[in-house]
Design a protein around this motif. Structure first.
Motif, mmCIF file in Angstrom:
data_model
loop_
_atom_site.group_PDB
_atom_site.id
_atom_site.type_symbol
_atom_site.label_atom_id
_atom_site.label_comp_id
_atom_site.label_asym_id
_atom_site.label_seq_id
_atom_site.Cartn_x
_atom_site.Cartn_y
_atom_site.Cartn_z
ATOM 1 N N ALA A 194 -113.603 -77.222 59.320
ATOM 2 C CA ALA A 194 -113.197 -75.855 58.990
ATOM 3 C C ALA A 194 -112.176 -75.917 57.869
ATOM 4 C CB ALA A 194 -112.604 -75.145 60.201
ATOM 5 N N GLY A 195 -112.252 -74.946 56.988
ATOM 6 C CA GLY A 195 -111.317 -74.891 55.877
ATOM 7 C C GLY A 195 -110.368 -73.724 56.019
ATOM 8 N N CYS B 29 -108.796 -71.004 53.908
ATOM 9 C CA CYS B 29 -109.101 -70.414 52.609
ATOM 10 C C CYS B 29 -107.864 -69.816 51.942
ATOM 11 C CB CYS B 29 -110.195 -69.363 52.763
ATOM 12 S SG CYS B 29 -109.618 -67.863 53.557
ATOM 13 N N SER C 228 -107.192 -66.691 51.441
ATOM 14 C CA SER C 228 -106.651 -65.556 52.216
ATOM 15 C C SER C 228 -105.686 -66.065 53.279
ATOM 16 C CB SER C 228 -107.777 -64.771 52.883
ATOM 17 O OG SER C 228 -108.623 -64.215 51.924
ATOM 18 N N ASP C 229 -106.060 -67.162 53.955
ATOM 19 C CA ASP C 229 -105.167 -67.760 54.950
ATOM 20 C C ASP C 229 -103.866 -68.210 54.293
ATOM 21 O OD1 ASP C 229 -107.075 -67.393 56.949
ATOM 22 O OD2 ASP C 229 -107.859 -69.427 56.782
ATOM 23 N N GLY D 98 -108.454 -70.722 59.600
ATOM 24 C CA GLY D 98 -109.628 -71.519 59.259
ATOM 25 C C GLY D 98 -110.935 -70.880 59.669
ATOM 26 N N HIS D 99 -111.286 -69.761 59.060
ATOM 27 C CA HIS D 99 -112.525 -69.073 59.435
ATOM 28 C C HIS D 99 -113.733 -69.549 58.636
ATOM 29 C CE1 HIS D 99 -110.713 -66.557 56.225
ATOM 30 N NE2 HIS D 99 -111.964 -66.516 55.802
ATOM 31 N N GLU D 100 -113.552 -70.486 57.733
ATOM 32 C CA GLU D 100 -114.669 -71.018 56.953
ATOM 33 C C GLU D 100 -115.131 -72.313 57.602
ATOM 34 O OE1 GLU D 100 -113.286 -71.372 52.937
ATOM 35 O OE2 GLU D 100 -113.339 -69.221 52.616
ATOM 36 N N GLY D 101 -115.970 -72.174 58.622
ATOM 37 C CA GLY D 101 -116.391 -73.326 59.403
ATOM 38 C C GLY D 101 -117.791 -73.801 59.054
ATOM 39 N N ALA D 102 -118.023 -75.072 59.358
ATOM 40 C CA ALA D 102 -119.351 -75.654 59.225
ATOM 41 C C ALA D 102 -119.666 -76.373 60.523
ATOM 42 C CB ALA D 102 -119.392 -76.646 58.068
#
Length: 82
Positions: free
Chosen positions: A51-52, A54, A56-57, A75-79
């Motif tokens: 998770a990244g 971003c 905004s965070d 960290g809402h940019e997850g894979a």
């Protein structure tokens, strides 16, 4: 399909996991143990492998954006794998 890395710790369907948790602007994000609930009706469980945090965070941590409610897991940019 990419093979799974056996060294990656798998998260249980319920239980806890480590997360970067935002409490207030201008202070480092602590890594905390957070409780998980299992998926509800209409939801799926995603086995996160990364998770990244971003931009905004970053702006929230820096105090450029105000949050209505804290604490907040960053960290809402997850894979991951569904």
């Amino acid at each position: 399909m990419v093979p799974l890395n056996p060294s990656v710790t798998r998260v249980p369907k319920e239980g806890s996991m480590k997360a970067a948790v935002f409490h207030e602007s201008g202070v480092p994000l602590p890594i905390e143990e957070v409780e998980l609930e299992g998926p509800k009706s209409g939801e799926v469980l995603v086995d996160l492998v990364g998770a990244g945090v971003c931009h905004s965070d970053y702006h929230m941590v820096a105090g450029h954006l105000k949050l209505p409610q804290t604490p907040l897991v960053m960290g809402h940019e997850g894979a991951g794998i569904v």
